[in-house]
Design a protein around this motif. Structure first.
Motif, short mmCIF file in Angstrom:
data_model
loop_
_atom_site.label_atom_id
_atom_site.label_comp_id
_atom_site.label_asym_id
_atom_site.label_seq_id
_atom_site.Cartn_x
_atom_site.Cartn_y
_atom_site.Cartn_z
N ALA A 128 0.83 -1.21 0.00
CA ALA A 128 0.00 0.00 0.00
C ALA A 128 0.86 1.26 0.00
O ALA A 128 0.57 2.22 -0.73
N VAL A 129 1.92 1.27 0.79
CA VAL A 129 2.81 2.44 0.81
C VAL A 129 3.54 2.57 -0.52
O VAL A 129 3.68 3.68 -1.05
N GLU A 130 3.96 1.46 -1.09
CA GLU A 130 4.62 1.51 -2.39
C GLU A 130 3.67 2.04 -3.47
O GLU A 130 4.04 2.86 -4.31
N ARG A 131 2.43 1.59 -3.41
CA ARG A 131 1.42 2.08 -4.37
C ARG A 131 1.16 3.56 -4.18
O ARG A 131 1.05 4.32 -5.14
N LEU A 132 1.07 4.02 -2.94
CA LEU A 132 0.84 5.44 -2.66
C LEU A 132 1.99 6.28 -3.21
O LEU A 132 1.75 7.30 -3.87
N LEU A 133 3.21 5.86 -2.96
CA LEU A 133 4.35 6.60 -3.49
C LEU A 133 4.39 6.57 -5.01
O LEU A 133 4.76 7.55 -5.66
N TYR A 134 3.98 5.46 -5.59
CA TYR A 134 3.93 5.36 -7.06
C TYR A 134 2.90 6.34 -7.61
O TYR A 134 3.15 7.02 -8.60
N GLU A 135 1.74 6.39 -6.97
CA GLU A 135 0.68 7.29 -7.42
C GLU A 135 1.11 8.76 -7.32
O GLU A 135 0.75 9.57 -8.15
N LEU A 136 1.86 9.09 -6.26
CA LEU A 136 2.30 10.48 -6.09
C LEU A 136 3.30 10.88 -7.16
O LEU A 136 3.37 12.05 -7.53
N GLY A 137 4.10 9.95 -7.65
CA GLY A 137 5.12 10.28 -8.63
C GLY A 137 4.77 9.95 -10.06
O GLY A 137 5.58 10.12 -10.95
N SER A 138 3.55 9.49 -10.32
CA SER A 138 3.17 9.07 -11.67
C SER A 138 2.08 9.98 -12.22
O SER A 138 1.27 10.52 -11.47
N VAL A 139 2.06 10.11 -13.53
CA VAL A 139 1.01 10.93 -14.15
C VAL A 139 -0.27 10.14 -14.36
O VAL A 139 -1.33 10.72 -14.56
#
Length: 192
Positions: A128-139
């Motif tokens: 979940a944390v990895e997904r959250l960080l991915y979402e913050l850095g992805s368009v």
């Protein structure tokens, strides 16, 4: 208050084996289009065998192994160690301590509640944390199937960790840092 047993000696062979196993788990990754990669963590298994301190060392070794095999770039080792190693170790360790404080000292409580549920929670938290960080850095956002894949992976990791730790608890309890045979295998007092 629960009695914390004295630490058992950690085998260097177990440390290296779990570091290599962690590295192998991280090299076999899958990526759904538009989402962060999914892979076995092995960190909860390392926690139950080595304890939290040595498990943290093992996952750093696993991240270095994965980088050496070019499964990830070297500059990703610190973040991978944090998200895929130390965070799941911290979640599983906190859950284990909570279970030991609040639930009875019974073998099945250790195996099913502390171990299986702790591994499941740790894997889900790391993902979940990895997904959250991915979402913050992805368009663009990752597909919703990614959550289903994470649930399947977390369940598989929990079952596999449960099998391994159950076997070790039965045949080699002295190899497990988080398992106290006196606590979980003591005979009940007939006067109780």
């Amino acid at each position: 208050m629960t009695r914390v047993p004295a630490p058992k000696p950690v085998s260097p062979h177990a440390l290296v084996a779990l570091a290599v196993l962690s590295g192998l788990g991280w090299t076999f990754r899958t990526t759904l289009v538009g989402g962060p990669p999914l892979h076995w963590l092995v960190a909860p298994l390392a926690l139950f065998v080595l304890g939290p301190r040595w498990a943290a060392v093992a996952v750093v070794g696993g991240a270095a192994f994965a980088a050496a095999t070019e499964a990830m770039p070297w500059d990703a080792v610190p973040l991978a160690s944090l998200l895929d190693g130390w965070l799941p170790i911290a979640v599983a360790w906190a859950w284990l301590r909570f279970v030991e404080r609040r639930l009875p000292a019974h073998l099945f409580v250790y195996l099913f509640v502390a171990l299986f549920a702790g591994t499941l929670l740790a894997t889900l938290a790391g993902g979940a944390v990895e997904r959250l960080l991915y979402e913050l850095g992805s368009v663009r956002s990752a597909p919703s199937q990614w959550w289903v894949a994470l649930l399947i992976l977390a369940d598989g990791e929990a079952v596999t960790t449960g099998f391994v730790i159950t076997g070790l608890a039965v045949f080699r309890p002295e190899w497990l840092q988080t398992f106290d045979a006196d606590r979980y295998l003591k005979r009940p007092d007939p006067r109780d």
